[in-house]
Design a protein around this motif. Sequence first.
Motif, PDB file in Angstrom:
ATOM      1  N   GLU A  92      21.235  16.823   8.271  1.00 44.75           N
ATOM      2  CA  GLU A  92      22.324  16.830   9.366  1.00 44.75           C
ATOM      3  C   GLU A  92      22.422  15.614   9.759  1.00 44.75           C
ATOM      4  OE1 GLU A  92      22.264  19.653  12.401  1.00 44.75           O
ATOM      5  OE2 GLU A  92      21.439  21.309  11.275  1.00 44.75           O
ATOM      6  N   LYS A  93      21.629  14.446   9.883  1.00 41.40           N
ATOM      7  CA  LYS A  93      21.598  13.420  10.392  1.00 41.40           C
ATOM      8  C   LYS A  93      21.656  12.329   9.335  1.00 41.40           C
ATOM      9  CE  LYS A  93      19.451  14.084  14.810  1.00 41.40           C
ATOM     10  NZ  LYS A  93      18.462  13.786  15.860  1.00 41.40           N
ATOM     11  N   GLY A  94      21.757  12.977   8.036  1.00 41.11           N
ATOM     12  CA  GLY A  94      22.176  11.935   6.793  1.00 41.11           C
ATOM     13  C   GLY A  94      20.766  11.569   6.056  1.00 41.11           C
ATOM     14  N   GLN A  95      19.623  12.194   6.644  1.00 36.14           N
ATOM     15  CA  GLN A  95      18.349  11.772   5.878  1.00 36.14           C
ATOM     16  C   GLN A  95      18.208  12.506   4.628  1.00 36.14           C
ATOM     17  OE1 GLN A  95      18.725  13.698   8.824  1.00 36.14           O
ATOM     18  NE2 GLN A  95      17.143  15.206   9.154  1.00 36.14           N
ATOM     19  N   ILE A  96      17.238  11.762   3.909  1.00 37.43           N
ATOM     20  CA  ILE A  96      17.036  12.433   2.406  1.00 37.43           C
ATOM     21  C   ILE A  96      15.556  12.170   2.676  1.00 37.43           C
ATOM     22  CG2 ILE A  96      19.012  12.210   1.248  1.00 37.43           C
ATOM     23  CD1 ILE A  96      17.869   9.843  -0.113  1.00 37.43           C
ATOM     24  N   VAL A  97      14.935  13.120   1.725  1.00 35.19           N
ATOM     25  CA  VAL A  97      13.310  13.097   1.420  1.00 35.19           C
ATOM     26  C   VAL A  97      13.246  12.585  -0.018  1.00 35.19           C
ATOM     27  CG1 VAL A  97      11.251  14.199   1.314  1.00 35.19           C
ATOM     28  CG2 VAL A  97      12.826  14.921   3.003  1.00 35.19           C
ATOM     29  N   ILE A  98      12.399  11.287  -0.108  1.00 37.31           N
ATOM     30  CA  ILE A  98      12.457  10.930  -1.503  1.00 37.31           C
ATOM     31  C   ILE A  98      11.191  11.602  -1.971  1.00 37.31           C
ATOM     32  CG2 ILE A  98      12.037   8.740  -2.779  1.00 37.31           C
ATOM     33  CD1 ILE A  98      12.951   7.195  -0.564  1.00 37.31           C
ATOM     34  N   PRO A  99      11.369  12.074  -3.297  1.00 37.66           N
ATOM     35  CA  PRO A  99      10.238  13.041  -4.063  1.00 37.66           C
ATOM     36  C   PRO A  99       9.026  12.212  -4.141  1.00 37.66           C
ATOM     37  CG  PRO A  99      12.294  13.202  -5.204  1.00 37.66           C
ATOM     38  CD  PRO A  99      12.644  12.039  -4.293  1.00 37.66           C
ATOM     39  N   ILE A 105       5.731   5.804  -8.043  1.00 35.88           N
ATOM     40  CA  ILE A 105       6.165   4.953  -8.861  1.00 35.88           C
ATOM     41  C   ILE A 105       6.491   3.754  -8.252  1.00 35.88           C
ATOM     42  CG2 ILE A 105       7.773   4.613 -10.752  1.00 35.88           C
ATOM     43  CD1 ILE A 105       7.582   7.552 -11.728  1.00 35.88           C
ATOM     44  N   PHE A 106       7.427   4.048  -7.200  1.00 37.36           N
ATOM     45  CA  PHE A 106       7.960   2.647  -6.922  1.00 37.36           C
ATOM     46  C   PHE A 106       7.442   2.104  -5.617  1.00 37.36           C
ATOM     47  CE2 PHE A 106      11.392   4.586  -9.389  1.00 37.36           C
ATOM     48  CZ  PHE A 106      11.781   3.536 -10.079  1.00 37.36           C
ATOM     49  N   GLY A 107       6.245   2.623  -5.177  1.00 35.67           N
ATOM     50  CA  GLY A 107       5.465   2.098  -4.153  1.00 35.67           C
ATOM     51  C   GLY A 107       6.208   2.198  -2.819  1.00 35.67           C
ATOM     52  N   ILE A 108       6.960   3.157  -2.457  1.00 31.16           N
ATOM     53  CA  ILE A 108       7.423   3.393  -1.215  1.00 31.16           C
ATOM     54  C   ILE A 108       6.624   4.026  -0.409  1.00 31.16           C
ATOM     55  CG2 ILE A 108       9.401   4.501  -0.320  1.00 31.16           C
ATOM     56  CD1 ILE A 108      10.693   4.302  -2.802  1.00 31.16           C
ATOM     57  N   LYS A 109       6.341   3.641   0.984  1.00 36.51           N
ATOM     58  CA  LYS A 109       5.347   4.217   1.886  1.00 36.51           C
ATOM     59  C   LYS A 109       5.973   4.256   3.043  1.00 36.51           C
ATOM     60  CE  LYS A 109       2.852   0.232   0.847  1.00 36.51           C
ATOM     61  NZ  LYS A 109       3.813  -0.348  -0.035  1.00 36.51           N
ATOM     62  N   PRO A 110       5.516   5.179   4.051  1.00 34.07           N
ATOM     63  CA  PRO A 110       6.395   5.285   5.260  1.00 34.07           C
ATOM     64  C   PRO A 110       6.333   4.086   6.159  1.00 34.07           C
ATOM     65  CG  PRO A 110       4.581   7.052   4.980  1.00 34.07           C
ATOM     66  CD  PRO A 110       4.591   6.077   3.728  1.00 34.07           C
ATOM     67  N   GLY A 111       7.412   3.769   6.654  1.00 29.37           N
ATOM     68  CA  GLY A 111       7.891   2.590   7.380  1.00 29.37           C
ATOM     69  C   GLY A 111       8.474   1.404   6.457  1.00 29.37           C
ATOM     70  N   SER A 118      13.930  -3.693   0.381  1.00 27.75           N
ATOM     71  CA  SER A 118      14.602  -4.722   1.028  1.00 27.75           C
ATOM     72  C   SER A 118      13.948  -6.189   0.777  1.00 27.75           C
ATOM     73  CB  SER A 118      14.713  -4.885   2.523  1.00 27.75           C
ATOM     74  OG  SER A 118      13.293  -4.648   3.143  1.00 27.75           O
ATOM     75  N   ASP A 119      12.623  -6.236   0.429  1.00 27.33           N
ATOM     76  CA  ASP A 119      11.926  -7.260   0.033  1.00 27.33           C
ATOM     77  C   ASP A 119      12.492  -7.887  -1.165  1.00 27.33           C
ATOM     78  OD1 ASP A 119      10.305  -7.138   2.277  1.00 27.33           O
ATOM     79  OD2 ASP A 119       8.550  -6.182   1.066  1.00 27.33           O
ATOM     80  N   PHE A 120      12.570  -6.804  -2.234  1.00 24.64           N
ATOM     81  CA  PHE A 120      13.414  -7.150  -3.636  1.00 24.64           C
ATOM     82  C   PHE A 120      14.789  -7.972  -3.392  1.00 24.64           C
ATOM     83  CE2 PHE A 120      16.183  -6.442  -7.040  1.00 24.64           C
ATOM     84  CZ  PHE A 120      15.514  -7.065  -8.146  1.00 24.64           C
ATOM     85  N   LEU A 121      15.643  -7.325  -2.550  1.00 25.69           N
ATOM     86  CA  LEU A 121      17.011  -8.014  -2.425  1.00 25.69           C
ATOM     87  C   LEU A 121      16.744  -9.488  -1.833  1.00 25.69           C
ATOM     88  CD1 LEU A 121      20.185  -7.716  -2.466  1.00 25.69           C
ATOM     89  CD2 LEU A 121      19.908  -6.610  -0.155  1.00 25.69           C
TER      90      LEU A 121
END
Length: 141
Positions: A88-95, A101-107, A125-128
């Motif tokens: 409802e607030k536009g949030q998505i859950v990344i599988p 694979i992409f090293g995505i962590k909370p925060g 953001s670090d990549f960009l």
Amino acid sequence: MISENIMKLRKKLGFSQEEVAEKIGVTRQTIAKWENGDSIPDVVHSNALAELFDITLDDLVNFKGSELGAKDLPPKGKHIFGAVTVGEKGQIVIPVKARRIFGIKPGDDLILLGDEDRGLALMHSDFLFGCLKKLEEKEEE
């Protein structure tokens, strides 16, 4: 699964069983047994097949084309993680697989990019910021 994948990829690339056998160091009969499901390749030969076909070892072993209605295995480095639902607030859950694979962590900070013709993309953001820094350094030269 692996037997079907070996056969599909071999045919897709236009290789004979003899050519695949020669490239990974086994006999043509061995390839035929793998494709017929009479035996399966060991880890070393599975890895050699994945490299030859330019796909991941995981996809060689586990991919089921019928799951997605697809005829071909995805190329190495390309993924379909499945559908996500926007809350409802536009949030998505990344599988989980994508996060691993992409090293995505909370925060982590992610950047959402959009192109009305091509869709949305997420990146660290670090990549960009790293890319922007390199551009800035190039301009200073």
